[in-house]
Design a protein around this motif. Structure first.
Motif, PDB file in Angstrom:
ATOM      1  N   TRP A 173       0.988  -1.028  -0.627  1.00  0.00           N
ATOM      2  CA  TRP A 173       0.086  -0.299   0.282  1.00  0.00           C
ATOM      3  C   TRP A 173       0.369   0.763  -0.441  1.00  0.00           C
ATOM      4  N   THR A 174       2.107   1.096   0.352  1.00  0.00           N
ATOM      5  CA  THR A 174       3.363   2.813   0.096  1.00  0.00           C
ATOM      6  C   THR A 174       3.854   2.579  -1.515  1.00  0.00           C
ATOM      7  N   PHE A 175       2.720   2.004  -2.748  1.00  0.00           N
ATOM      8  CA  PHE A 175       3.427   1.876  -3.457  1.00  0.00           C
ATOM      9  C   PHE A 175       2.612   3.323  -4.346  1.00  0.00           C
ATOM     10  N   GLU A 176       3.340   4.413  -4.608  1.00  0.00           N
ATOM     11  CA  GLU A 176       2.959   5.497  -5.869  1.00  0.00           C
ATOM     12  C   GLU A 176       3.729   5.617  -6.860  1.00  0.00           C
ATOM     13  N   GLU A 177       2.898   6.924  -7.643  1.00  0.00           N
ATOM     14  CA  GLU A 177       3.944   7.099  -8.927  1.00  0.00           C
ATOM     15  C   GLU A 177       5.789   6.778  -8.950  1.00  0.00           C
ATOM     16  N   SER A 178       6.006   7.931  -7.820  1.00  0.00           N
ATOM     17  CA  SER A 178       7.759   7.314  -8.192  1.00  0.00           C
ATOM     18  C   SER A 178       8.648   6.289  -7.217  1.00  0.00           C
ATOM     19  N   SER A 179       8.314   5.552  -6.368  1.00  0.00           N
ATOM     20  CA  SER A 179       8.463   4.212  -5.900  1.00  0.00           C
ATOM     21  C   SER A 179       7.980   3.312  -7.702  1.00  0.00           C
ATOM     22  N   GLY A 180       6.814   3.308  -7.874  1.00  0.00           N
ATOM     23  CA  GLY A 180       7.139   2.285  -9.304  1.00  0.00           C
ATOM     24  C   GLY A 180       7.825   2.848 -10.530  1.00  0.00           C
ATOM     25  N   TYR A 181       7.943   4.165 -10.731  1.00  0.00           N
ATOM     26  CA  TYR A 181       9.007   4.577 -11.585  1.00  0.00           C
ATOM     27  C   TYR A 181      10.659   3.949 -11.404  1.00  0.00           C
ATOM     28  N   SER A 182      10.707   4.099  -9.867  1.00  0.00           N
ATOM     29  CA  SER A 182      12.110   3.117  -9.434  1.00  0.00           C
ATOM     30  C   SER A 182      11.827   1.986  -9.952  1.00  0.00           C
ATOM     31  N   LEU A 183      10.799   1.209  -8.867  1.00  0.00           N
ATOM     32  CA  LEU A 183      10.890  -0.017  -9.200  1.00  0.00           C
ATOM     33  C   LEU A 183      10.833  -0.833 -10.349  1.00  0.00           C
ATOM     34  N   THR A 184      10.459   0.125 -11.757  1.00  0.00           N
ATOM     35  CA  THR A 184      10.268  -0.073 -13.103  1.00  0.00           C
ATOM     36  C   THR A 184      12.259  -0.725 -13.491  1.00  0.00           C
ATOM     37  N   HIS A 185      12.809   0.804 -12.884  1.00  0.00           N
ATOM     38  CA  HIS A 185      14.271   0.659 -13.589  1.00  0.00           C
ATOM     39  C   HIS A 185      14.958   0.161 -13.201  1.00  0.00           C
ATOM     40  N   VAL A 186      14.088  -0.342 -11.664  1.00  0.00           N
ATOM     41  CA  VAL A 186      15.400  -1.510 -10.790  1.00  0.00           C
ATOM     42  C   VAL A 186      15.402  -2.377 -11.982  1.00  0.00           C
ATOM     43  N   VAL A 187      13.777  -3.078 -11.820  1.00  0.00           N
ATOM     44  CA  VAL A 187      13.698  -4.399 -12.981  1.00  0.00           C
ATOM     45  C   VAL A 187      14.294  -4.733 -14.745  1.00  0.00           C
ATOM     46  N   PHE A 188      14.405  -3.379 -14.974  1.00  0.00           N
ATOM     47  CA  PHE A 188      14.720  -2.924 -16.192  1.00  0.00           C
ATOM     48  C   PHE A 188      16.777  -3.639 -16.180  1.00  0.00           C
ATOM     49  N   HIS A 189      17.222  -2.341 -14.800  1.00  0.00           N
ATOM     50  CA  HIS A 189      18.824  -2.716 -14.994  1.00  0.00           C
ATOM     51  C   HIS A 189      19.077  -4.382 -14.865  1.00  0.00           C
ATOM     52  N   LEU A 190      18.466  -4.720 -14.153  1.00  0.00           N
ATOM     53  CA  LEU A 190      18.879  -6.090 -13.838  1.00  0.00           C
ATOM     54  C   LEU A 190      18.342  -7.461 -14.765  1.00  0.00           C
ATOM     55  N   THR A 191      18.114  -6.710 -15.738  1.00  0.00           N
ATOM     56  CA  THR A 191      17.227  -8.016 -16.917  1.00  0.00           C
ATOM     57  C   THR A 191      18.291  -6.779 -18.019  1.00  0.00           C
ATOM     58  N   ASP A 192      18.512  -6.262 -17.772  1.00  0.00           N
ATOM     59  CA  ASP A 192      19.540  -5.106 -18.614  1.00  0.00           C
ATOM     60  C   ASP A 192      18.772  -5.124 -20.004  1.00  0.00           C
ATOM     61  N   TRP A 193      17.688  -4.150 -19.510  1.00  0.00           N
ATOM     62  CA  TRP A 193      16.473  -3.421 -20.640  1.00  0.00           C
ATOM     63  C   TRP A 193      16.070  -4.828 -21.463  1.00  0.00           C
ATOM     64  N   GLY A 194      15.359  -6.321 -20.814  1.00  0.00           N
ATOM     65  CA  GLY A 194      14.508  -7.111 -21.337  1.00  0.00           C
ATOM     66  C   GLY A 194      15.618  -7.945 -22.252  1.00  0.00           C
ATOM     67  N   ARG A 195      17.206  -7.829 -22.576  1.00  0.00           N
ATOM     68  CA  ARG A 195      18.008  -7.755 -23.544  1.00  0.00           C
ATOM     69  C   ARG A 195      18.433  -9.238 -22.599  1.00  0.00           C
ATOM     70  N   ALA A 196      18.656  -9.545 -20.834  1.00  0.00           N
ATOM     71  CA  ALA A 196      19.152 -10.642 -20.676  1.00  0.00           C
ATOM     72  C   ALA A 196      18.556 -12.117 -20.252  1.00  0.00           C
ATOM     73  N   GLY A 197      16.552 -11.417 -20.136  1.00  0.00           N
ATOM     74  CA  GLY A 197      15.895 -12.141 -20.042  1.00  0.00           C
ATOM     75  C   GLY A 197      15.392 -12.191 -18.142  1.00  0.00           C
ATOM     76  N   PRO A 198      14.550 -13.090 -17.874  1.00  0.00           N
ATOM     77  CA  PRO A 198      14.032 -12.672 -16.883  1.00  0.00           C
ATOM     78  C   PRO A 198      14.589 -13.220 -15.638  1.00  0.00           C
ATOM     79  N   ASP A 199      15.759 -14.488 -15.441  1.00  0.00           N
ATOM     80  CA  ASP A 199      16.898 -14.867 -14.860  1.00  0.00           C
ATOM     81  C   ASP A 199      17.345 -13.696 -13.819  1.00  0.00           C
ATOM     82  N   GLY A 200      17.374 -12.834 -13.823  1.00  0.00           N
ATOM     83  CA  GLY A 200      18.503 -11.600 -13.580  1.00  0.00           C
ATOM     84  C   GLY A 200      17.084 -11.063 -12.916  1.00  0.00           C
ATOM     85  N   VAL A 201      15.992 -11.392 -12.185  1.00  0.00           N
ATOM     86  CA  VAL A 201      14.914 -11.043 -11.146  1.00  0.00           C
ATOM     87  C   VAL A 201      15.477 -11.692  -9.855  1.00  0.00           C
TER      88      VAL A 201
END
Length: 320
Positions: A173-201
């Protein structure tokens, strides 16, 4: 595969609008100016390259979508004078990270400038570079850019990850717009922007997102937050398990409904204020994110369909 075709159309239309607007991504005379507006010059160009690197990775060369993305990537590289502008930027602002982050997007597509990489690697060995204070998500992005550019391995990423909002598995319930953009970019970096696949998460983050990403996505789409909605859809396509098909199909139907006939996607709102045509600055990022997320989703749905076909009794195997 009906939803895959619809999602694919969103990607095609979005990238078509981006291609028609390519002149707006061009670097101006102020690209190297000390008072230049980075967010209106280098940032759009870097985001263009980032998305195109992923689209070309997940499509085959004969595919028109691949050809369009490759053409846009070539345009972006040409705008940097094939990497020479990065060398000049590095001399002007040796401790700025944005040139490396933009360069890394192009390096992901195989566009390299050895001279820039050597010069930046020298700066990256200094204490001043390593100890620069950055927000955790930004730090993760810089580390990923270093790895993409061959400057440093990704050994520091797990430690940086644990300082992010997402890694703390916060109360949903603490999710808000700023944390939303933060979490998306965390996943993008972990997966190399979708290039490395879901195993990076990591599994704990994947499980947490599997539970809470769908209601967060629904909330954002209800609020007309299309830019963040597209980013969350890209995250959904980057996890080991996709959301329920009905939820995914509904989300993409809502994105398609606000997409302008030209292919542009609004940042937020009803998408009805297009009498004079979509404005570039308020549409380029959500449109790029729509192309990015739709490409990842289409690829995952296609992979799932192929796997299902191979597993059916009596069906042909991989070598059949």
């Amino acid at each position: 595969m009906r939803e895959a075709r619809g999602t694919r159309q969103v990607a095609e239309d979005a990238l078509a609008w981006v291609s028609a607007q390519r002149a707006q991504f061009a670097l101006g005379d102020d690209a190297l100016a000390a008072d230049g507006q980075v967010n209106r010059s280098w940032k759009p160009l870097g985001e263009l390259a980032q998305v195109c690197a992923t689209v070309t990775r997940h499509t085959a060369p004969p595919d028109p979508l691949h050809a369009c993305a490759a053409d846009l990537m070539a345009f972006a590289w040409q705008q940097t004078d094939e990497g020479e502008l990065f060398v000049r930027l590095q001399r002007l602002e040796p401790f700025a990270t944005y040139p490396l982050e933009v360069y890394a997007a192009m390096a992901a597509a195989g566009l390299r400038h050895p001279g820039y990489e050597a010069a930046t690697a020298t700066v990256a060995r200094t204490r001043g570079w390593r100890l620069t204070e950055q927000e955790p998500t930004r730090r993760l992005g810089v580390l990923n850019a270093e790895a993409r550019s061959g400057i440093r391995e990704t050994g520091a990423m797990p430690q940086a990850l644990r300082r992010t909002w997402l890694a703390g598995l916060p109360e949903p319930w603490t999710f808000e717009e700023s944390s939303g953009y933060s979490l998306t970019h965390v996943v993008f970096h972990l997966t190399d922007w979708g290039r490395a696949g879901p195993d990076g998460v990591p599994p704990d983050l994947a499980d947490y997102l599997a539970d809470w990403l769908p209601p967060w996505l629904d909330t954002c789409l209800d609020a007309g937050m299309w830019d963040l909605g597209c980013e969350l859809l890209a995250v959904a396509a980057s996890l080991p398990l996709l959301p329920e098909p009905t939820a995914l199909q509904d989300a993409w139907a809502r994105i398609a409904a606000v997409q302008h006939p030209s292919g542009a996607v609004p940042e937020r709102g009803s998408g009805a204020d297009h009498d004079s045509g979509p404005d570039f600055l308020t549409h380029y990022h959500p449109t790029l994110m729509a192309a990015f997320a739709a490409t990842l989703t289409t690829r995952r749905l296609d992979d799932a369909a192929r796997a299902d076909t191979h597993q059916r009794p009596g069906g042909q195997g991989v070598l059949g």
